[in-house]
Design a protein around this motif. Structure first.
Motif: not given
Ligand code: MG
Ligand code: C2E
Ligand code: MG
Ligand code: MG
Length: 281
Positions: A176-177, A233
């Motif tokens: 993630d990220d 995202e």
């Molecule tokens: Mg994220």
């Protein structure tokens, strides 16, 4: 006089700190009570597959409505829950609830669940995930676990072993990220993630700043060379979407499609994007 002023300023900061500490204490107590009473909710944000042109799953996002303060952002209470050791029971609740919800969806939809670094401190995480799958009947291939780079900073070797264990259950692992953490790229050699989620800050600047475009292109190329897929995202505009499609991104997520919504809103979303009179991005 200067001395008196100095003391006054000092006192001011002290009482300011006191107030902040007290507010934190209060929130801590409320959070403990909320975990006890399971006073949380999950919202779901669609993940859109660009090749298939349809929603391929949802990310579960934790919601807490405080009795007097109203909605508190997970960006605020998740770190607090981590600090005071509540993230393990809270994370168990999230996994159980998310898997149960997803088991009621059409079989081609997956569920993505965020897992915090603090949940990686024991091998208990594997048992928790196995339990959530068994109890809900959700096939493991429909479960994707999202972790951040911070997971690999603490205890790299133990974490890699747990990641392999989770993968062994049949679940997929997403980073993630991506691009916002502090860890080195070398971890990509020790653990093969299934997916990289390109952080919202790169998507945001994609069409306004050349540098972000280069980074997104490089990340997609790196991911694909390593056999990983990519999700962008925070897609908010058709221009960002077009650019991501051109760059060969696999999946997208963002307000352009839908914000996170309660489970009751999912049938309508699926009808709009995947149904007969379907709308394509
Ligand atoms: Mg994220
Ligand atoms: P995340 O996993 O990176 O989730 C994406 C965040 O971006 C979500 O914020 C989502 O509502 C927001 N978002 C999605 N699309 C857009 C967009 O187009 N524009 C903008 N401006 N924002 C968008 P949210 O729900 O406030 O969650 C914040 C963070 O809290 C998550 O970041 C995740 O790190 C953490 N979190 C949320 N739920 C859980 C959970 O169940 N467990 C753990 N450990 N962490 C969670
Ligand atoms: Mg996430
Ligand atoms: Mg985030």
């Amino acid at each position: 006089r200067a001395k008196a002023d100095g003391r006054g300023v000092h006192r001011f900061f002290e009482s300011e700190m006191d107030a902040r500490l007290q507010a934190r204490r209060a929130l801590e107590l409320d959070l403990r009570a909320a975990v006890e009473m399971e006073a949380f909710d999950l919202h779901y944000q669609p993940i859109y597959d660009l090749a298939a042109e349809r929603i391929c799953g949802f990310e579960a996002l934790l919601r807490w409505t405080h009795p007097t303060r109203g909605p508190v952002s997970p960006a605020e209470f998740v770190p607090l829950a981590e600090e005071i050791g509540l993230i393990v029971p809270l994370g168990e609740w999230v996994l159980a609830r998310a898997c149960r919800e997803a088991a009621s969806w059409p079989d081609d939809l997956k569920i993505a669940v965020n897992v915090s670094a603090a949940q990686f401190t024991s091998a208990g995480l594997i048992a928790t995930v196995r339990g959530a799958l068994a109890e809900s009947g959700l096939p493991a291939r429909r479960l994707e676990l999202e972790i951040t780079e911070s997971v690999l900073l603490v205890n790299g070797n133990a974490t890699v072993a747990i990641l392999h264990g989770l993968r062994g259950l049949g679940a997929r692992i997403a980073m993630d990220d991506f691009g916002t953490g502090y860890s080195s790229l070398s971890y990509l050699r020790s653990f093969p993630f299934d997916k990289m989620k390109i952080d919202r800050c790169f998507t945001r600047d994609l069409t306004v700043e050349e540098g972000s475009g280069f980074i997104v292109r490089a990340v997609i190329s790196l991911a694909s060379s390593l056999g990983m897929s990519t999700t962008a995202e925070g897609v908010e505009t058709p221009e960002q979407l077009a650019r991501l499609r051109d760059e060969g991104c696999d999946e997208v997520q963002g307000y352009l499609f839908s914000p996170p919504v309660p489970a009751a809103a999912l049938p309508d979303l699926l009808e709009t994007w995947n149904g007969s009179g379907r709308r394509a991005a």
